[in-house]
Design a protein around this motif. Structure first.
Motif: not given
Length: 187
Positions: A21-28, A30-35, A50-53, A55-59
């Motif tokens: 999960g930590w690796e996924w969060m780092a990827r999101l 870095k590359d997909y706008g999850f801040k 806000g975290l949920t929306t 995260c879903i947007r980045a995924m």
């Protein structure tokens, strides 16, 4: 009517799942706008939403899914109170392509059981039935908590946000099946 709402005993998240999960969060991030640090809110409740929306947007960016957020909970500026959609969820996420589906999402922190109790109570169980009657609808509970991060050598001092996701089914609400948890990157 549900006699007694199902009781969910949350198990500890295994370290290998947390690391993944930590690796996924780092990827999101870095590359997909999850801040997570850029989400500003006045309460934990609105922060988890806000975290949920985000995260879903980045995924969905990661999976190349076309997405829109047609509705989120209402806010009454005069009273300073917000209200869930149909009294149950915080947001509706429409995934248009490649497979259309509507995700009805409730976000929370560690306070898991109260949301399940609310979905199973007399006033809301028929609304849950109506949502889940459509095969393209899913009802999800996203519970966020902070966990220690990782380094190549082991644990880090920094914390990261990690969601526990439960897909709510009518059989679960009626006490006929156990809870079904999914990893957020598989939802």
């Amino acid at each position: 009517m549900v006699e007694k709402p199902p009781n969910v005993k949350l198990r500890a998240i295994p370290e290998d799942e947390l690391r993944e999960g930590w690796e996924w969060m780092a990827r999101l991030s870095k590359d997909y706008g999850f801040k997570p640090g850029s989400i500003k809110s006045k309460s934990t409740q609105s922060y988890t939403r806000g975290l949920t929306t985000a995260c879903i947007r980045a995924m969905n960016r990661y999976h190349d899914r076309e997405t829109c957020f047609p509705a989120s909970e209402t806010y009454n500026a005069a009273t300073g109170r917000s209200g869930d959609i149909l009294g149950i969820v915080d947001a509706i996420v429409m995934e248009v392509a490649p497979v259309p589906r509507d995700r009805w999402v409730q976000a929370c922190g560690r306070d898991w059981q109260s949301h399940i109790t609310k979905m199973a109570d007399y006033d809301h169980v028929n609304r849950v039935r109506q949502i889940l009657a459509n095969p393209s609808h899913t009802l999800e509970l996203w519970g966020w908590a902070q966990y220690p991060g990782f380094t190549k050598a082991g644990r880090a001092k920094t914390q990261f946000w990690y969601p526990r996701v439960q897909v709510i089914t009518l059989d679960f609400i009626l006490g006929q099946e156990p809870p079904r948890f999914v990893r957020f990157w598989e939802s």
